[in-house]
Motif scaffolding. Structure first.
Motif, short mmCIF file in Angstrom:
data_model
loop_
_atom_site.label_atom_id
_atom_site.label_comp_id
_atom_site.label_asym_id
_atom_site.label_seq_id
_atom_site.Cartn_x
_atom_site.Cartn_y
_atom_site.Cartn_z
N LEU A 13 0.81 -1.21 0.00
CA LEU A 13 0.00 0.00 0.00
C LEU A 13 0.85 1.27 0.00
N VAL A 14 2.17 1.12 0.08
CA VAL A 14 3.07 2.27 0.21
C VAL A 14 4.01 2.31 -0.99
N ARG A 15 4.12 3.47 -1.61
CA ARG A 15 5.03 3.67 -2.74
C ARG A 15 6.05 4.75 -2.39
N GLY A 16 7.22 4.63 -2.98
CA GLY A 16 8.25 5.63 -2.79
C GLY A 16 9.18 5.37 -1.62
N ALA A 17 8.84 4.39 -0.76
CA ALA A 17 9.70 4.03 0.36
C ALA A 17 10.55 2.83 -0.04
N VAL A 18 11.77 2.79 0.45
CA VAL A 18 12.63 1.63 0.23
C VAL A 18 12.30 0.52 1.20
N GLU A 19 11.81 0.90 2.38
CA GLU A 19 11.57 -0.10 3.43
C GLU A 19 10.60 0.45 4.46
N LEU A 20 9.83 -0.43 5.10
CA LEU A 20 8.98 -0.07 6.23
C LEU A 20 9.52 -0.73 7.49
N GLU A 21 9.76 0.06 8.51
CA GLU A 21 10.26 -0.46 9.78
C GLU A 21 9.08 -0.64 10.75
N PRO A 22 8.85 -1.85 11.26
CA PRO A 22 7.79 -2.02 12.26
C PRO A 22 8.13 -1.25 13.54
#
Length: 384
Positions: A13-22
Motif C-alpha cells: 500500500l506504500v510507494r516511494g519508500a525503500v523499506e517499512l520499519e515495524p
C-alpha cells in the motif's frame, strides 16, 4: 456514522519508500534500507532519510471517507519561528482533492549554534478526508516531505486494495535538499514530485537534505533498486560540507556511477550538476548558518571558505560542473547524459526568484525547475 474498516499498512500500500520499519504502534517509512542505517552514525542523514519525500499511500477503493492516524516528528530550531505543520496531499485518480495537517506528535528541537538536540514525544493525530465519490478509484495520500511520519492506522468506510499497476516507468532520483523539497509547500509540489507527475512516471526520491555526499551505500541502494530511469544531482553538498578536495571528488563520482551501473548497466542515467547558488559559484565551503540572521529570527546560510584555497584543491560549484561534464564525456557511455543544473535555475532566474535563504529555491521556483526538467530530461535525455 461510518462503518470503519481498518486495513493493516503493508508495503503493497506504500510507494516511494525503500523499506517499512515495524514500530510499537505502526510502521515507519524509510528511504534507505536497514543495512545502510547500521553502517553510518550521522544524525543529519538519520533524520532526513526518514522524512518521507515522495512517499505515499496508494490504494484502490470505493470509500467516501478515509482516516489515517500518524505520529509526525516535527523540527524546531532554537531562536527561529516554528515551521508550519507538514502537509498531506490527497489525490483521487491523480488529481489533488484535499490537503490536511496533523498537529501534535513528537518535537525535535535543534540548537543551530551548538548542534545540540532535544526530543519530546507526543501523541498521534489523524488525517480525515470525507465526501469522496462512491465509485472505484485510486486514492493517494502523499506524506509531508520534511516531517518524519510514523503510520499508525488506516481506516475507510469501504474495503481497500493495493493500487492497480498502471504500467508506468519508475524514475529513481538522488540529490540534496533541493531534491528533497526544501521550501516547497507540499509533497506533490517539490520539483521532483511535480516532474514525475508531468512525465507520468512513478518516482522514488532519494533526495536527502544536506546528505548527498557520494556515499557508497547510497550508490549500492540505487544499484539494488529496480528503476527504468535514473538521475543523480551531485555536488552542492560536497561544497556545503567541504567534504573532499578535487582530486578525491572525481574518482568518487566515477565510483558512484560504477556502482549504479553494476545493477543498471544500460538504464538511462542522467548526471545533473548544481543549480546556480551565487555564494558558492566561485567560493568554496563550508556553508554555515548565518547566526546574525538567526538572531533576527531568520534562517539563512553563508559561504565561509576562501577562494585562495582553490589552487590547493578546494571545490566550488563552477569547478564541480566542469568535472561532472568531463566525467560524463570521458565515460563514453551512450546511455549516460549530463545536464547543467543552471538550465533548471540560472542567473536570470536568480534575479527574478532569489534564493530566500541564499541556498534553496522558493516554492514557485520548484515548479519552474520541474517544468524545465520534464522538457530537458523526459523529453530529452531519457527519451533518446
Amino acid at each position: 456514522m461510518h462503518n470503519w474498516i481498518t486495513t493493516p499498512i503493508t508495503a503493497d500500500l506504500v510507494r516511494g519508500a525503500v523499506e517499512l520499519e515495524p514500530t510499537e504502534t505502526g510502521v515507519l517509512p524509510h528511504r534507505l534500507p536497514a543495512w545502510v542505517r547500521r553502517q553510518y552514525d550521522d544524525p543529519q542523514l538519520e533524520m532526513v532519510e526518514s522524512q518521507p519525500a515522495g512517499v505515499r499511500l496508494a490504494f484502490g477503493t470505493r470509500a467516501t471517507a478515509v482516516e489515517l492516524d500518524t505520529r509526525p516528528t516535527k523540527r524546531v530550531y532554537t531562536g527561529a519561528p516554528p515551521p508550519p505543520d507538514g502537509v498531506y496531499d490527497v489525490l483521487v485518480d491523480g488529481q489533488l482533492v484535499d490537503q490536511a495537517t496533523v498537529t501534535g506528535g513528537n518535537v525535535l528541537t535543534i540548537d543551530l549554534a551548538t548542534g545540540a538536540t532535544a526530543r519530546q514525544d507526543g501523541p498521534a493525530g489523524t488525517v480525515r478526508v470525507a465526501g469522496l465519490p462512491d465509485v472505484s478509484k485510486t486514492v493517494e495520500i502523499w506524506l509531508p516531505h520534511t516531517e518524519t511520519t510514523e503510520l499508525v492506522a488506516l481506516r475507510t468506510d469501504a474495503p481497500v486494495e493495493p493500487a492497480a499497476d498502471q504500467g508506468r516507468r519508475t524514475w529513481l532520483h538522488h540529490g540534496s535538499s533541493i531534491s528533497h523539497g526544501s521550501n516547497a509547500t507540499s509533497p506533490t509540489t517539490t520539483w521532483v514530485s511535480r516532474a514525475a507527475s508531468l512525465a507520468g512516471v512513478d518516482v522514488i526520491n532519494l533526495g536527502f537534505g544536506g546528505s548527498a555526499l557520494l556515499q557508497p551505500f547510497i550508490a549500492r541502494t540505487m544499484r539494488d533498486t529496480p528503476a527504468d530511469l535514473i538521475s543523480v544531482k551531485l555536488g552542492i553538498n560536497v561544497v556545503n560540507a567541504d567534504a573532499m578536495r578535487r582530486r578525491a571528488f572525481v574518482p568518487a563520482v566515477h565510483g558512484f556511477l560504477d556502482t549504479i551501473r553494476e545493477g543498471h548497466p544500460t538504464t538511462p542515467l542522467l548526471v545533473v550538476s548544481p543549480v546556480l547558488c551565487p555564494m558558492h559559484e566561485d567560493t568554496p565551503g563550508p556553508t554555515m548558518w548565518d547566526l546574525d540572521a538567526l538572531a533576527r529570527g531568520e534562517l539563512r546560510f553563508q559561504a565561509t571558505g576562501d577562494p585562495a584555497d582553490i589552487p590547493a584543491g578546494k571545490l566550488t560549484l563552477n569547478l564541480i560542473r566542469e568535472d561532472l561534464a568531463r566525467i560524463v564525456a570521458d565515460r563514453a557511455d551512450p546511455n549516460l547524459h549530463y545536464l547543467d543544473g543552471r538550465e533548471l535555475y540560472g542567473a536570470g532566474d536568480n534575479t527574478e526568484h532569489p534564493l530566500p535563504d541564499d541556498l534553496h529555491p522558493d516554492a514557485e521556483t520548484h515548479q519552474l525547475m520541474a517544468d524545465r526538467f520534464t522538457k530537458l530530461a523526459f523529453d530529452g535525455a531519457f527519451a533518446s
